[in-house]
Write an enzyme that holds these catalytic residues in place. Structure first.
Site, PDB file in Angstrom:
ATOM      1  N   THR A  93     -24.269 -35.885  30.587  1.00  0.00           N
ATOM      2  CA  THR A  93     -24.413 -35.572  29.158  1.00  0.00           C
ATOM      3  C   THR A  93     -23.627 -36.632  28.376  1.00  0.00           C
ATOM      4  O   THR A  93     -22.780 -37.328  28.945  1.00  0.00           O
ATOM      5  CB  THR A  93     -23.820 -34.180  28.820  1.00  0.00           C
ATOM      6  N   LYS A 140     -10.656 -23.263  25.489  1.00  0.00           N
ATOM      7  CA  LYS A 140     -11.503 -22.735  26.582  1.00  0.00           C
ATOM      8  C   LYS A 140     -10.821 -21.554  27.267  1.00  0.00           C
ATOM      9  O   LYS A 140     -11.490 -20.592  27.653  1.00  0.00           O
ATOM     10  CB  LYS A 140     -11.841 -23.835  27.593  1.00  0.00           C
ATOM     11  N   ASP A 190     -26.480 -27.406  15.377  1.00  0.00           N
ATOM     12  CA  ASP A 190     -25.727 -28.606  15.740  1.00  0.00           C
ATOM     13  C   ASP A 190     -25.309 -29.331  14.466  1.00  0.00           C
ATOM     14  O   ASP A 190     -25.911 -29.156  13.405  1.00  0.00           O
ATOM     15  CB  ASP A 190     -26.554 -29.546  16.625  1.00  0.00           C
ATOM     16  N   TYR A 215      -8.364 -28.592  23.882  1.00  0.00           N
ATOM     17  CA  TYR A 215      -9.597 -28.177  24.576  1.00  0.00           C
ATOM     18  C   TYR A 215      -9.293 -27.077  25.591  1.00  0.00           C
ATOM     19  O   TYR A 215      -9.969 -26.044  25.620  1.00  0.00           O
ATOM     20  CB  TYR A 215     -10.192 -29.416  25.251  1.00  0.00           C
TER      21      TYR A 215
HETATM   22  N1  NAD Z   1     -19.820 -32.524  30.260  1.00  0.00           N
HETATM   23  C1  NAD Z   1     -19.108 -31.893  31.172  1.00  0.00           C
HETATM   24  O1  NAD Z   1     -18.857 -32.371  32.261  1.00  0.00           O
HETATM   25  C2  NAD Z   1     -18.618 -30.504  30.907  1.00  0.00           C
HETATM   26  C3  NAD Z   1     -17.752 -29.919  31.850  1.00  0.00           C
HETATM   27  C4  NAD Z   1     -17.318 -28.617  31.629  1.00  0.00           C
HETATM   28  C5  NAD Z   1     -17.745 -27.921  30.508  1.00  0.00           C
HETATM   29  N2  NAD Z   1     -18.559 -28.520  29.602  1.00  0.00           N
HETATM   30  C6  NAD Z   1     -18.967 -27.747  28.446  1.00  0.00           C
HETATM   31  O2  NAD Z   1     -20.381 -27.724  28.378  1.00  0.00           O
HETATM   32  C7  NAD Z   1     -20.786 -27.634  27.004  1.00  0.00           C
HETATM   33  C8  NAD Z   1     -21.786 -28.731  26.686  1.00  0.00           C
HETATM   34  O3  NAD Z   1     -21.172 -29.978  26.940  1.00  0.00           O
HETATM   35  P1  NAD Z   1     -21.980 -31.343  26.906  1.00  0.00           P
HETATM   36  O4  NAD Z   1     -21.451 -32.156  28.015  1.00  0.00           O
HETATM   37  O5  NAD Z   1     -23.430 -31.084  26.780  1.00  0.00           O
HETATM   38  O6  NAD Z   1     -21.385 -31.941  25.530  1.00  0.00           O
HETATM   39  P2  NAD Z   1     -22.019 -32.956  24.465  1.00  0.00           P
HETATM   40  O7  NAD Z   1     -20.881 -33.555  23.721  1.00  0.00           O
HETATM   41  O8  NAD Z   1     -22.950 -33.872  25.148  1.00  0.00           O
HETATM   42  O9  NAD Z   1     -22.821 -31.966  23.505  1.00  0.00           O
HETATM   43  C9  NAD Z   1     -22.133 -31.058  22.678  1.00  0.00           C
HETATM   44  C10 NAD Z   1     -22.971 -30.748  21.450  1.00  0.00           C
HETATM   45  O10 NAD Z   1     -22.164 -29.965  20.560  1.00  0.00           O
HETATM   46  C11 NAD Z   1     -22.339 -30.465  19.248  1.00  0.00           C
HETATM   47  N3  NAD Z   1     -21.177 -30.225  18.402  1.00  0.00           N
HETATM   48  C12 NAD Z   1     -19.938 -30.772  18.556  1.00  0.00           C
HETATM   49  N4  NAD Z   1     -19.180 -30.447  17.499  1.00  0.00           N
HETATM   50  C13 NAD Z   1     -19.925 -29.666  16.690  1.00  0.00           C
HETATM   51  C14 NAD Z   1     -19.691 -29.035  15.446  1.00  0.00           C
HETATM   52  N5  NAD Z   1     -18.539 -29.168  14.794  1.00  0.00           N
HETATM   53  N6  NAD Z   1     -20.677 -28.293  14.901  1.00  0.00           N
HETATM   54  C15 NAD Z   1     -21.879 -28.181  15.518  1.00  0.00           C
HETATM   55  N7  NAD Z   1     -22.163 -28.793  16.682  1.00  0.00           N
HETATM   56  C16 NAD Z   1     -21.196 -29.515  17.262  1.00  0.00           C
HETATM   57  C17 NAD Z   1     -22.547 -31.961  19.443  1.00  0.00           C
HETATM   58  O11 NAD Z   1     -23.136 -32.578  18.304  1.00  0.00           O
HETATM   59  C18 NAD Z   1     -23.404 -32.004  20.689  1.00  0.00           C
HETATM   60  O12 NAD Z   1     -24.778 -31.949  20.378  1.00  0.00           O
HETATM   61  C19 NAD Z   1     -19.491 -27.698  26.190  1.00  0.00           C
HETATM   62  O13 NAD Z   1     -19.073 -26.390  25.868  1.00  0.00           O
HETATM   63  C20 NAD Z   1     -18.506 -28.342  27.133  1.00  0.00           C
HETATM   64  O14 NAD Z   1     -17.187 -27.981  26.825  1.00  0.00           O
HETATM   65  C21 NAD Z   1     -18.995 -29.799  29.782  1.00  0.00           C
END
Ligand code: NAD
Length: 243
Positions: free
Chosen positions: A191, A159, A37, A155
């Site tokens: 999240t 994806k 991270d 995004y």
């Molecule tokens: N939250 C939602 O509703 C949702 C919906 C569909 C898909 N997703 C996908 O689920 C996954 C997790 O999402 P989440 O909601 O836990 O997101 P979040 O933003 O809460 O967590 C994402 C994590 O990725 C890390 N990150 C971001 N940029 C980075 C970088 N440059 N280098 C290293 N780490 C990095 C962040 O620091 C964070 O800890 C993602 O792939 C997101 O696209 C989320």
């Protein structure tokens, strides 16, 4: 069912949200973990928490938008733990911005974290999985992997790219017994990303991402004799696990 104790997993975006939940679920299975991270302090807390509970978690602070840094972190993970059973590329950023205001830098950061890092991390683990004769590649996708949404041009593009990349990795992985799948949450998750982006009505319905983690444990057990080349739904897989 296969015992995952001692098996090694790489989980990106492990400092918070879904990645943190996956890391906890894998630690509960006794897996050894390379956690990646960009948030140094929070990532260290996660690793400390898991290690205090008897886990074996290595925090690797990395900017996954940066190619050289990603390669460096992957090399460190592999040098420390050897061949991963599973790579879960979960890290992502969503810059919610109209196309007219999206800069090249925004575009590159979003696409690189999601897609370039998927390529580089897969590139790093591939030869080891080929030699081992098994492995599981997991890319966290989204509805944005199959549909367009307003203010999500980078995004959605990244994806969608993950979905195509997964299909190719599944085909090329088959002769080496390497599974490749994408997985979409399939349920509103509580999240930090959701806190920033969800309208109030979705915040009424969101669930703890831990509820989605049985799907990721299932995927850690896959190779090309099992589920591969699929776009999976974490909520469905977690609430109705295959017999
Ligand atoms: N939250 C939602 O509703 C949702 C919906 C569909 C898909 N997703 C996908 O689920 C996954 C997790 O999402 P989440 O909601 O836990 O997101 P979040 O933003 O809460 O967590 C994402 C994590 O990725 C890390 N990150 C971001 N940029 C980075 C970088 N440059 N280098 C290293 N780490 C990095 C962040 O620091 C964070 O800890 C993602 O792939 C997101 O696209 C989320």
């Amino acid at each position: 069912m296969e015992d995952l104790r001692g098996a090694f997993a790489i989980v990106t975006g492990a400092a918070q949200g879904l990645g943190y939940a996956i890391a906890r679920a894998y630690a509960q299975e006794g897996m050894r973990l390379a956690l990646m991270d960009v948030q140094a302090e929070r990532l260290a807390q996660v690793a400390d928490e898991l290690n205090a509970q008897g886990g074996d978690a290595l925090p690797l602070v990395v900017d996954l938008a940066d190619a050289a840094d990603t390669e460096r972190a992957a090399a460190q993970a592999l040098a420390h733990f050897g061949t991963p059973r599973v790579l879960v590329h979960n890290a992502a950023i969503l810059i919610n911005r109209p196309f007219s205001e999206l800069t090249l830098a925004d575009w590159q950061r979003e696409v690189n974290v999601i897609l370039q890092a998927a390529f580089l991390l897969t590139k790093a683990v591939w030869p080891l999985m080929v030699t081992a004769g098994r492995g599981s590649l997991v890319y966290v996708s989204s509805m944005s992997g199959i549909k367009g949404f307003v203010n999500e041009s980078a995004y959605c593009t990244a994806k969608h790219g993950l979905e195509g990349f997964m299909k190719c990795m599944a085909l090329e992985g088959r002769p080496h017994n390497i599974a490749a799948n994408t997985i979409t949450p399939g349920m509103y998750m509580h999240t930090p990303m959701s806190e920033r982006n969800y309208p109030d009505e979705l915040k009424q319905k969101w669930v703890d991402p831990m509820l989605l983690t049985p799907a990721f444990v299932f995927l850690a057990r896959q190779d090309a004799t099992g589920v591969t080349g699929e776009r999976l739904n974490a909520w469905e897989l977690s609430t109705n696990p295959p017999a």
